[in-house]
Structure formats: structure tokens, C-alpha cells
Scaffold this motif. Sequence first.
Motif, PDB file in Angstrom:
ATOM      1  N   GLU A  12      44.812  48.663 -53.743  1.00  0.00           N
ATOM      2  CA  GLU A  12      43.960  48.018 -52.730  1.00  0.00           C
ATOM      3  C   GLU A  12      42.484  48.036 -53.126  1.00  0.00           C
ATOM      4  O   GLU A  12      41.641  48.668 -52.467  1.00  0.00           O
ATOM      5  CB  GLU A  12      44.132  48.721 -51.383  1.00  0.00           C
ATOM      6  CG  GLU A  12      45.430  48.356 -50.703  1.00  0.00           C
ATOM      7  CD  GLU A  12      45.390  48.709 -49.214  1.00  0.00           C
ATOM      8  OE1 GLU A  12      44.984  47.836 -48.432  1.00  0.00           O
ATOM      9  OE2 GLU A  12      45.764  49.826 -48.883  1.00  0.00           O
ATOM     10  N   PRO A  13      42.144  47.363 -54.202  1.00  0.00           N
ATOM     11  CA  PRO A  13      40.742  47.367 -54.649  1.00  0.00           C
ATOM     12  C   PRO A  13      39.841  46.589 -53.681  1.00  0.00           C
ATOM     13  O   PRO A  13      40.308  45.686 -52.988  1.00  0.00           O
ATOM     14  CB  PRO A  13      40.813  46.664 -56.003  1.00  0.00           C
ATOM     15  CG  PRO A  13      42.033  45.841 -55.961  1.00  0.00           C
ATOM     16  CD  PRO A  13      42.999  46.534 -55.060  1.00  0.00           C
ATOM     17  N   ARG A  14      38.567  46.954 -53.670  1.00  0.00           N
ATOM     18  CA  ARG A  14      37.619  46.220 -52.809  1.00  0.00           C
ATOM     19  C   ARG A  14      37.303  44.871 -53.438  1.00  0.00           C
ATOM     20  O   ARG A  14      37.017  43.897 -52.745  1.00  0.00           O
ATOM     21  CB  ARG A  14      36.317  47.021 -52.684  1.00  0.00           C
ATOM     22  CG  ARG A  14      36.453  48.224 -51.756  1.00  0.00           C
ATOM     23  CD  ARG A  14      35.278  49.171 -51.933  1.00  0.00           C
ATOM     24  NE  ARG A  14      34.005  48.511 -51.660  1.00  0.00           N
ATOM     25  CZ  ARG A  14      32.822  49.006 -52.053  1.00  0.00           C
ATOM     26  NH1 ARG A  14      32.770  50.140 -52.721  1.00  0.00           N
ATOM     27  NH2 ARG A  14      31.706  48.370 -51.765  1.00  0.00           N
ATOM     28  N   LEU A  15      37.316  44.842 -54.763  1.00  0.00           N
ATOM     29  CA  LEU A  15      37.023  43.589 -55.484  1.00  0.00           C
ATOM     30  C   LEU A  15      38.109  43.362 -56.529  1.00  0.00           C
ATOM     31  O   LEU A  15      38.444  44.284 -57.288  1.00  0.00           O
ATOM     32  CB  LEU A  15      35.651  43.706 -56.170  1.00  0.00           C
ATOM     33  CG  LEU A  15      35.277  42.675 -57.227  1.00  0.00           C
ATOM     34  CD1 LEU A  15      35.218  41.259 -56.640  1.00  0.00           C
ATOM     35  CD2 LEU A  15      33.930  43.010 -57.853  1.00  0.00           C
ATOM     36  N   THR A  65      37.506  48.339 -58.282  1.00  0.00           N
ATOM     37  CA  THR A  65      37.972  46.987 -58.639  1.00  0.00           C
ATOM     38  C   THR A  65      39.389  47.002 -59.228  1.00  0.00           C
ATOM     39  O   THR A  65      39.902  48.048 -59.613  1.00  0.00           O
ATOM     40  CB  THR A  65      37.033  46.342 -59.685  1.00  0.00           C
ATOM     41  OG1 THR A  65      37.067  47.144 -60.867  1.00  0.00           O
ATOM     42  CG2 THR A  65      35.607  46.231 -59.177  1.00  0.00           C
ATOM     43  N   GLY A  66      39.955  45.820 -59.299  1.00  0.00           N
ATOM     44  CA  GLY A  66      41.235  45.639 -59.983  1.00  0.00           C
ATOM     45  C   GLY A  66      41.091  44.436 -60.908  1.00  0.00           C
ATOM     46  O   GLY A  66      40.351  43.505 -60.580  1.00  0.00           O
ATOM     47  N   LEU A  67      41.752  44.494 -62.046  1.00  0.00           N
ATOM     48  CA  LEU A  67      41.603  43.388 -63.004  1.00  0.00           C
ATOM     49  C   LEU A  67      42.955  42.830 -63.412  1.00  0.00           C
ATOM     50  O   LEU A  67      43.856  43.582 -63.808  1.00  0.00           O
ATOM     51  CB  LEU A  67      40.872  43.892 -64.260  1.00  0.00           C
ATOM     52  CG  LEU A  67      40.903  42.960 -65.471  1.00  0.00           C
ATOM     53  CD1 LEU A  67      40.018  41.739 -65.249  1.00  0.00           C
ATOM     54  CD2 LEU A  67      40.479  43.686 -66.737  1.00  0.00           C
ATOM     55  N   LEU A  68      43.081  41.525 -63.312  1.00  0.00           N
ATOM     56  CA  LEU A  68      44.258  40.840 -63.845  1.00  0.00           C
ATOM     57  C   LEU A  68      43.823  40.180 -65.150  1.00  0.00           C
ATOM     58  O   LEU A  68      43.057  39.235 -65.141  1.00  0.00           O
ATOM     59  CB  LEU A  68      44.736  39.763 -62.863  1.00  0.00           C
ATOM     60  CG  LEU A  68      45.898  38.906 -63.357  1.00  0.00           C
ATOM     61  CD1 LEU A  68      47.211  39.589 -63.052  1.00  0.00           C
ATOM     62  CD2 LEU A  68      45.880  37.544 -62.712  1.00  0.00           C
ATOM     63  N   PRO A  69      44.262  40.722 -66.300  1.00  0.00           N
ATOM     64  CA  PRO A  69      43.790  40.150 -67.563  1.00  0.00           C
ATOM     65  C   PRO A  69      44.341  38.747 -67.813  1.00  0.00           C
ATOM     66  O   PRO A  69      45.298  38.308 -67.165  1.00  0.00           O
ATOM     67  CB  PRO A  69      44.287  41.124 -68.619  1.00  0.00           C
ATOM     68  CG  PRO A  69      45.122  42.127 -67.952  1.00  0.00           C
ATOM     69  CD  PRO A  69      45.202  41.819 -66.515  1.00  0.00           C
ATOM     70  N   GLU A  70      43.734  38.106 -68.811  1.00  0.00           N
ATOM     71  CA  GLU A  70      44.067  36.707 -69.120  1.00  0.00           C
ATOM     72  C   GLU A  70      45.523  36.531 -69.548  1.00  0.00           C
ATOM     73  O   GLU A  70      46.194  35.600 -69.140  1.00  0.00           O
ATOM     74  CB  GLU A  70      43.137  36.259 -70.242  1.00  0.00           C
ATOM     75  CG  GLU A  70      43.040  34.777 -70.422  1.00  0.00           C
ATOM     76  CD  GLU A  70      42.055  34.432 -71.530  1.00  0.00           C
ATOM     77  OE1 GLU A  70      41.535  35.343 -72.190  1.00  0.00           O
ATOM     78  OE2 GLU A  70      41.824  33.234 -71.728  1.00  0.00           O
ATOM     79  N   SER A  71      46.009  37.460 -70.391  1.00  0.00           N
ATOM     80  CA  SER A  71      47.406  37.381 -70.860  1.00  0.00           C
ATOM     81  C   SER A  71      48.140  38.654 -70.473  1.00  0.00           C
ATOM     82  O   SER A  71      47.527  39.714 -70.415  1.00  0.00           O
ATOM     83  CB  SER A  71      47.472  37.253 -72.379  1.00  0.00           C
ATOM     84  OG  SER A  71      46.548  36.318 -72.810  1.00  0.00           O
TER      85      SER A  71
END
Lengths: 550, 242
Positions: free
Chosen positions: B141-144, B67-73
Motif C-alpha cells: 500500500e504505497p503512498r505513491l 513508494t512502489g515501482l512497477l518496472p518497464e519489463s
Amino acid sequence: MSLRGRWWAIAKAEFLVRTSRLHRARWILYLLLVGAVLLWALAILPLVFSLLLSRFGDAFWLLVSTSLPGFMRSIMLPVWLFVLIIPLSNSLDNVKTDQWEILFSSGVQTRDVLLGSFLGKLPVTGLLVAVLAPLVVYPFAYAYGVSVLGQVLMITVLILFSVSTIWLSNVLSTALHAKIGESPRGDDIGKALSWGVVPIVAVPAFCVMYWMGSTAQMMGTEASVLFPSTWCADVLTWVAVYTGNLPASSMMNLEAYWLSLSPMADIVLLLLFTVLLFVGGFRAADSVFAYGAGPRFKKIAQAGPDNIVLKFFRRLLGQNFGTVLVTSIKDYTRKLQNVAKIAYGFFLSVLMALVMAFGPLGGPVGNRVWLPVITPIIMGMMLGMLAGVIFGGVGLFDSRNQLWIVKSTPSGVRTFITARVVSYMLIAIPYAFVPSLIAGGLLNLSLSDTFSAMLYVYTVALGCLWVGIGITALNPSYDSSSSSAFTVNTVVTIVISMITIIASMLLGAVAAIREGAFQLALVLGSVPCFTVGLVIAVLGTMRLNYSELA
Amino acid sequence: MFGSIQAVKDLSLTVMEGSRFGLLGPNGAGKTTTVRILSGLLRQSSGTATVCGFDVSKNRNRVKEATGLLPESPGLYSKLSAVEFLEFVGALRRKGGEELHRRIDSLLGILGLESRQNDLLESYSSGMKQKVLVASTLLHEPRLVFLDEPTSRLDPAAGVLVRDLILALAEETNTTFFMCTHMTRFAEDSCDIIGILNEGSLTTIGPPSEIVQQVGAKNLEDAYLRVVGGEVDRSKLLSWRK
């Protein structure tokens, strides 16, 4: 809202901010604090002074009748600089001008901001002055038998001088905030300056503490008349002399040797200084503090290509770990505040080495046997404790979101912390070696003694650095040096560092006595510090890696 | 649990691979907490969750790899440039070499940051920082991809760019998107399934058009207000002036 209302509202807000740690009971707690300070000033201190000074007998009277004005000038200088610089340093640690937009968009003038913030600071800074002022007044009051009227006059002079100094500190602070507040680097520059200005207080304070005699002599020269603190000190002396019971011969002696200006000249200079500061501050308010004064050019800093050292580390440590390590080095060394902290560590450790060699203990330690022992120990202690704060504390992660970014990668925390630790260990090499080399040169230590001092200081600094990182990882304070987490971390880091350094010294002493090998003893002596630091750093990493409960 | 506030309670949810799921809900409903649990950053006090076939309680690192995460801030390093920051994130994900640099250059080009790529991030606007974060999330290139408020700091043009990037990635690479957002218009345009989280439970789920139709609303914003009860009593709006 009237004009008065505007500065009053700002003053009230400033007071609430400064006493926010007292929370809801701020008024009761503040009054209790005032009561405690009054008790200190009116009861405790006079009692302590009379008990202490009466023990000195004739020696004290001799000192009083010959040199007290010099000592007064010497003490007033660091006290004045303390009241001027420390609030300035504290305010620069947190440069924020966001609220100014709200103020100026409500039609507030810069002079309202100046006056309001000054009055808001007074109740807190005033308490500090109330604690320090009697320390200056009582030796005179006791020694010269100053009348009550004289004491009241002296305290009035001190209050006047303190208020004008707090005003000056506030004007400088507001001007600097306005100047750097809008810059994207403002916060970093402010934090760097907050460390950078401390030596202005530290140098005279150290001089007074360790070279009082020489400092007093120096303050007796004509040049010292240039310091406003000298005018205040001399006015205090004049008041004490004329309202006390000093014999006429002693009075003449003091006037002839110390007091080059007449009492009237000192009073006029002091009044002029005060009036000029207030008038000048108000007059300059709208021009000097040109916050939001229109379009201007902003210089944008760019990242250059890696230098040869960074390229070397990248190649040596592989593409992934090398990149994280190089990133950590860049992130740390590009922050001006970190450079200022390291420079402060250099300054303080070299100063301590000089104090040990040429201060009051200079005699016993001046011989060739003790100097190589005491120098690394003192420098290790100073640089070690500072290393915990300089490399720990703020900066491990700038924000919680940064932690999330690292945590969202597999094994990211372990890689990141390892790279952080290694990068700090690399930066700590010049941090420990340069002051040791300087001290070795200044104190004329042999090459082997200098080398073992470098090694000892580095190992102690490493241990404390690990303690600092570990504690910060256990309780992240991010980039806020005003948070309670930061305060707790700093205190805990210093306490643990101090205990382990003392344990190191004891082990070193035992090893030195039993083995008779000084260098070996020093290296062995750093083992507790080293071990405890490593354990705490590992614990911190594990804690940071652990997923918190939602 | 945060003090007396419950962050998520009875959430039961399945998101299909390759879909674009949007989680809507009022402030404090538990959207960010849900994303943090699913991306392996936080532990849930009870219940189970499987992401890309991995149990989030037992295989955190596998979940993070996928996975990849885009945090809130934005949690960027102010003293690094965009390229340096993306190299750093790439290195943490064990990516490097020519391929990584090609991707960084391409992503910064697509996001319109190539002319500022060597400037320190401290000089970036919040929208530009958000773009750098978007690039860092997609780099491996994360799957989610978890996106927490992806467009809250972006101007309309950048918002459209991110939306199109999501649509293109979903169509071409079968990447799954899990987005938390307050922007109902953005959610309507970029998500094929919407879930509305209210008081810890998923009260409504389905394609945007179906939800609008289901509650008899004009659009998704109207539907959202009807579901979470955020409609405004206009008569009270100016009462504070009296």
C-alpha cells in the motif's frame, strides 16, 4: 530466393553470429586467424615435435613399433568426443528458437536450417580441427617417416572424419533445440545439458592424461572397434604404416597385435559412417526436428508446499529474512542447470581425488602420510574454483529488472545478498561434504582425516563462493552466459580463487611444518581464501547497493 | 547521459498528492530515467527532487518505503510461483504473516490469477507476469506508485482492469500515481494530469481534455503527435517498394 539461397543465407548468418566478437574487422581478423593456424600446423608444430621426439631416442622407437596404434586410438577417442560434444555443449548453453519462426514463416525447410547452420559453423569449428589434427598426424609422420603423400592422405582422412563429426554435432544440436526450445523450461534444460554432456569428453580425456598405458591397452581390445574414432585411428595407422619407412617386422607386429580389421574394412566403415550421418540427417530433418508441429500438451510445473528443512529455516530466521532465504534456496535448486553444475563439481573433484591416488603420482602419494594431505588440497582446489563459477556467474540476478525490484525496496539489496550468500553457504554443505566423504571412503582415509578434509574443502569452497558472488555483484552479468561481463567475471573469479587457494596452501604448509598438526594446518590454511572472499563479497554488496548515476 | 544521448535535461515538475499523473513522450525521451531517479534507484547528475516529502538524494530508503515501482519489463523469478514471488517482495518490504497472505490472495483474485497462483512463473504469459508485477507493486500500500508502461503487455480487458484498479485506489485511498506510458488512450482514461516530455523538457502539462483543446486536436493521440512532431507523411509510406 532459390533453395540454394536459403541455406546460404542461414550459413552466412550463422558465420556472422559465431564471429561477432571480431566485430567489423571480422574478415581481416578471420584471415589472420587462418594464417596463424596454418603457421602452427605447418611450421611451429613440426619443429616442436621433431625437437621433442628426437630426445627420446630408442625408447621412442620401441614405443612406436609396438604400441602407437593403441595410443592413436586412445587420443582419437577424446579428440573425436571433443569435436562432437563441445560445440554441442556451447550451443545448448543458449537455447533460442525465436529465429526459427522467422525462417519457417519464410518457407525455409528444416534441411535448409541443418545445412545452413552446419556450413556456418564449419569455418570456426574447422579452425579448431586444424589446430588439433596436426597433433594427431605429426607423431606418426615423424615416427614412421611418412611421405608427403601419406601426410596429405592422413590429413584428408582427418578432415573427412571431422566434417562428419561436426555434422553429427550439428544434427544433435538442432534436434535438441527443436525438442526443448519451445518449452518454457527450454533454456534451463539446455544449460543443464550443456554441463551434463561435458563428462563424456572429460572421462576419456582424463584417462588418456593420467592412465595412458592402461587406456591404450583397453583400446587394443576388440570392444574398441565399436567406436568410430577407432576406425579413423586405424585408417590413419594403415596410411602411416604403408607410406612410411617402418621395418617389415614392425609392420607385422603392429598388424598382428593391434589392427584386427583390414584397411579396407576400416575405410568402408568410416565411409559408411559418414554417408549414413549425412543421408540420415537430411532424411530425418522434417520428422525428427518437429518444431512447431502443431498443438501439444505442455506440462506446467507447480510449486509444492515447503518441506521440513525450508519450514525450519523460515521459523529459525524470522518471517522476513527467512522468507527471502527460502526464496533464494528455491530459486537456485529448482534450476536444473544449477543441479547439473553441482553434479559436475562432484564428478570432477572425485575424479581428481582418484587421479591423485591411482594416477601417475599414485606411488608417492599412496602412503598414509601424504594421501590425507593431497586429497583435501586437490579437492579443495577443484571444488573451490568451481564454486566461484557455480554460485557466482549467472543467477545472482536473472535480469536488470529483477535488480530494480530488489533495489526499489528499502535495504532490499543488503537483505537479498545476505540471504543469497547464506543460502549458497547452505547448499555448499553437501557440495563440499559429499565428494569429500566419497573420496575418504574410496581412498580409505581415517575418520578424522575425512572430517578435516570435509572442513577444509568447505572453507575453501566458501571463500571462493564469496569471491564469485562479490565479483558478479561488482559487475552483474544477469542470466547471459554469452555476455562479456560473464566472461570477465569467470576469468577474474578463477584467477582470484586460484591465487588465494595457493596462498592458503602455502600458509597450511608453513603451519603444518611449524606446528606439526595437520588438521590445524588445513583449517588455518583456508584463512586467506576465506578472508579475501568475504572482503570481495562485502565490496560487491556495497557496489550493488550504491545508486548509479542516471 | 548515455553516450551522446541526453536522458532528461531540464525537467521541472510538481505532482499533487492523490493525483494520477501520466508522463508521455517518445522513446528515449527520459521517462524511465525520470521514474528511476524519483524512486531512488538512480542518482541525478544535477538538480533536486522531493518525493512524498523526502529528498531523493538524502533519504532514498524513506522514498523507497513510501513508494512502489512497477518496472518497464518483468523481472520475475522464473522458478517461483506467483504466491512465492509476492511473499518474497513482501518480505523485502518487511511485511509478513496473515495480513500479507490475505493481501496476496485478494490481489491475485482481483487480477484473475487465483487458479494459476501455484504455477511456476516460467509458464506465465507476458500479460500474466505483468499482472503479478502490478500486485507486487501494490502489496505494501504505497503512498505513491510509479508505473512504467503498466499496460504495454496486457490485453484490453486486463488493461481496463488495471485502469479501474488505479482509479479506485486513487479515489478510496488517496494514493498518488505516476505513470509512464505510450498508450494515449489509457493515459486519457486513467490520468487526471498529463505531461508530455520531449527532448528532456516538459513541453506540455495539464488535464487531458485541456491539452487536446489547447493544441486544437481531435484526441490525446492527435495532440501528442502535434506536440512531439510524430505525424506521418503518407506519401512516403510506400516509397520503399519502388
